[in-house]
Design an enzyme around this catalytic site. Structure first.
Site, PDB file in Angstrom:
ATOM      1  CE  LYS A  50     -19.681   9.977   1.634  1.00 20.29           C
ATOM      2  NZ  LYS A  50     -18.243   9.981   2.024  1.00 20.29           N
TER       3      LYS A  50
ATOM      4  CG  LEU B  47     -23.187  -0.666  -1.066  1.00 17.28           C
ATOM      5  CD1 LEU B  47     -22.614  -1.858  -0.309  1.00 17.28           C
ATOM      6  CD2 LEU B  47     -24.659  -0.891  -1.382  1.00 17.28           C
ATOM      7  CB  THR B  48     -21.348   6.087   0.581  1.00 18.34           C
ATOM      8  OG1 THR B  48     -21.165   6.649  -0.725  1.00 18.34           O
ATOM      9  CG2 THR B  48     -20.158   5.211   0.946  1.00 18.34           C
TER      10      THR B  48
ATOM     11  CE1 TYR C 188      -3.247  -2.817   0.157  1.00 18.72           C
ATOM     12  CE2 TYR C 188      -3.747  -2.229   2.421  1.00 18.72           C
ATOM     13  CZ  TYR C 188      -3.978  -3.004   1.301  1.00 18.72           C
ATOM     14  OH  TYR C 188      -4.960  -3.975   1.341  1.00 18.72           O
TER      15      TYR C 188
ATOM     16  CB  SER D 239     -14.253  -3.553  -1.402  1.00 21.01           C
ATOM     17  OG  SER D 239     -13.010  -3.128  -1.912  1.00 21.01           O
ATOM     18  N   PRO D 240     -16.140  -3.183   1.840  1.00 17.34           N
ATOM     19  CG  PRO D 240     -16.172  -2.472   4.061  1.00 17.34           C
ATOM     20  CD  PRO D 240     -15.233  -2.714   2.908  1.00 17.34           C
TER      21      PRO D 240
ATOM     22  CD  GLN E 176     -13.228  -0.292  -5.543  1.00 14.68           C
ATOM     23  OE1 GLN E 176     -13.244   0.557  -6.430  1.00 14.68           O
ATOM     24  NE2 GLN E 176     -12.540  -1.408  -5.650  1.00 14.68           N
ATOM     25  N   GLY E 177     -17.568   2.666  -2.259  1.00 16.73           N
ATOM     26  CA  GLY E 177     -18.339   3.897  -2.149  1.00 16.73           C
ATOM     27  C   GLY E 177     -19.704   3.846  -2.788  1.00 16.73           C
TER      28      GLY E 177
END
Length: 317
Positions: free
Chosen positions: A221, A218-219, A64, A211-212, A215-216
């Site tokens: 946004k 499900l937010t 990373y 990645s729960p 990667q975004g």
């Protein structure tokens, strides 16, 4: 088969909440945009806020940011003034040219130097490498435990059968396989259909869900005409216009359920994973995101709400 050691979930063994924070974006410039919109101060705040909220597991890896994620965490640890001790997890990358047991142990030493610690709480093989046979790497994981450089060991991105073989190999050395870290979310439910989740439950191996939040996706946004920054998301098919339209009904259900509990779509999504008996590790680039993630703890979906989400996302398997 288990030499008498306890097959309790990782969170219970480590005495932590069943939620962590993923540190892939900490120091990763090109893929996640570190240094543009967020930087070292923001991720330090994310770590401190996570710990204050009771989220202690921090998951990183040697690759990373080319080691920068581990270095950032190490520098924050040296600064001190933390509300709790972080529980550190990192990973070894089994590239084709470094599959010997010595490669793993040397890589672990490098991670320990960057983190500034004498041992990590969880050391994992980052992905499965079938050629040559990975048994030597598993023996090296067991050796890391016996040398006191890792409290627990796990694997990542292992299918059910590969995980069973890893479990047996480690078991023969008297060391339990603690975890298998795989992609899992409401929109990526392959662990349910490929046998991985079932095998984890059978063996007492904790499934760590990366990645729960898809990667975004499900937010709530993002939507048609509104894509997130970062090369990982912009190049992935997940954030194509078709997918962004397709996910809106799911987000609508998440919002509806969340309103009953005073929770956001992301918190509902994470709580669904907690109900599955997994340990999610959402990312957090700043204190606000860390605080949002922690809001998944301390409450539960009703069986009816969970079933509704199960059914609404069956087509995403």
């Amino acid at each position: 088969m288990t030499n008498g050691y306890q097959r309790a979930p990782l969170a219970i063994r480590l005495g932590i909440e069943p939620l962590g924070v993923g540190a892939w974006a900490w120091g990763t410039r090109r893929l996640w945009g570190y240094g543009s919109g967020y930087g070292r101060a923001e991720v330090a705040a994310a770590l401190r806020e996570s710990l204050t909220a009771g989220v202690r597991l921090v998951d990183t890896a040697e690759i990373y940011g080319n080691g920068e994620s581990e270095r950032i965490i190490g520098s924050i640890l040296r600064e001190g003034d933390l509300s709790a001790r972080p529980v550190l997890a990192t990973k070894f990358a089994p590239y084709p040219y470094r599959l010997s047991p010595r490669s793993l142990l040397s890589a672990l030493d490098g991670s320990l130097r960057r983190l500034g610690v004498e041992s990590v709480d969880l050391y994992q093989i980052h992905w499965y490498s079938p050629v040559p046979a990975p048994g030597g790497l598993l023996d090296a994981l067991a050796e890391a435990v016996k040398e006191g450089k890792a409290r627990h060991v796990g694997v990542s991105n292992y299918g059910a059968e590969a995980m069973r073989r890893a479990f047996e190999r480690l078991d023969a050395r008297g060391v339990p396989l603690t975890s298998n870290q795989v992609e899992y979310s409401l929109l990526h439910r392959a662990p349910e259909t490929d046998g991985t989740l079932e095998a984890c439950r059978e063996l007492g191996v904790t499934l760590i869900a990366y990645s729960p939040l898809a990667q975004g996706l499900l937010t709530g946004k993002y939507g048609p005409g509104s894509r997130p920054p970062g090369l990982v998301r912009r190049l992935g098919r997940a954030f194509g216009e078709r997918n962004l339209r397709r996910v809106q009904p799911v987000v609508g259900i998440l919002r509806e359920i969340g309103e009953r509990h005073g929770k956001s779509p992301a918190q509902v999504s994470l709580n669904w994973l907690l109900a599955q008996g997994t340990l999610p590790i959402p990312g957090a680039k700043d204190a606000s995101q860390a605080r949002q993630n922690a809001g998944a703890l301390g409450w539960s979906l009703s069986p009816e709400e969970k079933e509704r989400l199960d059914l609404a996302t069956l087509g995403w398997r």
